[in-house]
Design a protein around this motif. Structure first.
Motif: not given
Length: 286
Positions: A136-165
């Motif tokens: 499992r992969v957790d991604v932490y970030g707030v404010a502008a970095s939170g947007l990047v965290a969401t982007d990373m989790s979405q990308k990982l999900l797209r290739i079948g990896l379990s990730s939560h922002p």
């Protein structure tokens, strides 16, 4: 000692970690890197209004062996780059939109160049391996970095990896406490000192997870806590606070991780991309 490709970007990154006296000297260098090139230590002492001993201590705090090495490194940077490349023009309240476009484009292009130049392929490869093998992969970030965290989790999900922002500290802590060895946390913070990112990351490490930091400051608390640190770059201006200035370079690191992971897990990633594309296309054409 290995010198950074752009010592000005490196100085900017560690600026928040310096003492007030060292910060004052570093800010003079950032305003005009050529001042060091043109000055002996005695001359720079007069310009900065500080003692030679303080200047030497600052040079060492910036990662140089002393004033001479700092001067040589900055001279090489000035010789390689145009002056406006080293000190990008700031945005003014009355700038026409033609200037806004040019200055923002140049600042973001430089942030990408600086990030790419100091991104360690070996370190990146180790992070790719850890994420590819993670439960499992957790991604932490707030404010502008939170947007990047969401982007990373979405990308990982797209290739079948379990990730939560997570951009909420309470939810991040809840998840972090349940992680274990083999899990990975990616903590994103421009300053590397954001409590909402630091505390969950520390909790995740205590639970046994591996921590990866994406930050501008290699001497920050987050960088010291992390098992791997990937350095982003970005110049703060009047209309672009540090976190916003670094967003584009953080996204570059995320994209490099994503492509590396897609390569490492090609068969499953390719199948996942095709399956998700077909699902969304069916939805759009209903």
């Amino acid at each position: 000692m290995t010198q950074p490709p752009n010592p000005v970007a490196a100085i900017r990154g560690v600026l928040p970690s310096l003492t007030p006296a060292a910060q004052a000297i570093a800010k003079l260098i950032l305003e005009d890197p050529g001042v060091i090139v043109r000055s002996t230590i005695t001359e720079f002492s007069a310009v900065s209004g500080t003692s030679e001993a303080t200047i030497v201590r600052t040079a060492r705090a910036l990662g140089f062996t002393g004033y001479s090495q700092m001067r040589f490194s900055l001279a090489a940077a000035v010789a390689r780059e145009k002056p406006e490349r080293l000190v990008p023009g700031d945005l003014g309240p009355d700038d026409p939109l033609t200037d806004v476009i040019a200055k923002v484009a140049r600042a973001e292009s430089e942030a990408l160049d600086d990030t790419a130049a100091q991104l360690d392929p070996a370190q990146l490869g180790e992070v790719v391996t850890a994420i590819a093998e993670a439960r499992r992969v957790d991604v932490y970030g707030v404010a502008a970095s939170g947007l990047v965290a969401t982007d990373m989790s979405q990308k990982l999900l797209r290739i079948g990896l379990s990730s939560h922002p997570f951009s909420d500290a309470h939810l991040a802590l809840t998840s972090a406490a349940l992680l274990r060895k083999g899990d990975v946390v990616v903590a994103i913070s421009c300053s590397g000192e954001t409590p909402d990112v630091l505390v969950p990351t520390r909790t995740a490490k205590e639970a046994g997870a591996m921590a990866v930091a994406i930050t501008n400051n290699p001497r920050s608390s987050l960088a010291e806590l992390a098992d791997h640190t990937l350095i982003s770059a970005g110049r703060e201006t009047a209309f672009r606070p540090g976190a916003l200035a670094s967003r584009i370079s953080q996204l570059l690191i995320v994209d490099c991780l994503f492509v590396g992971l897609a390569q490492r897990t090609y068969e499953t990633a390719d199948a996942a991309i095709r399956a998700t594309r077909e699902a969304t296309e069916r939805y759009r054409t209903r």
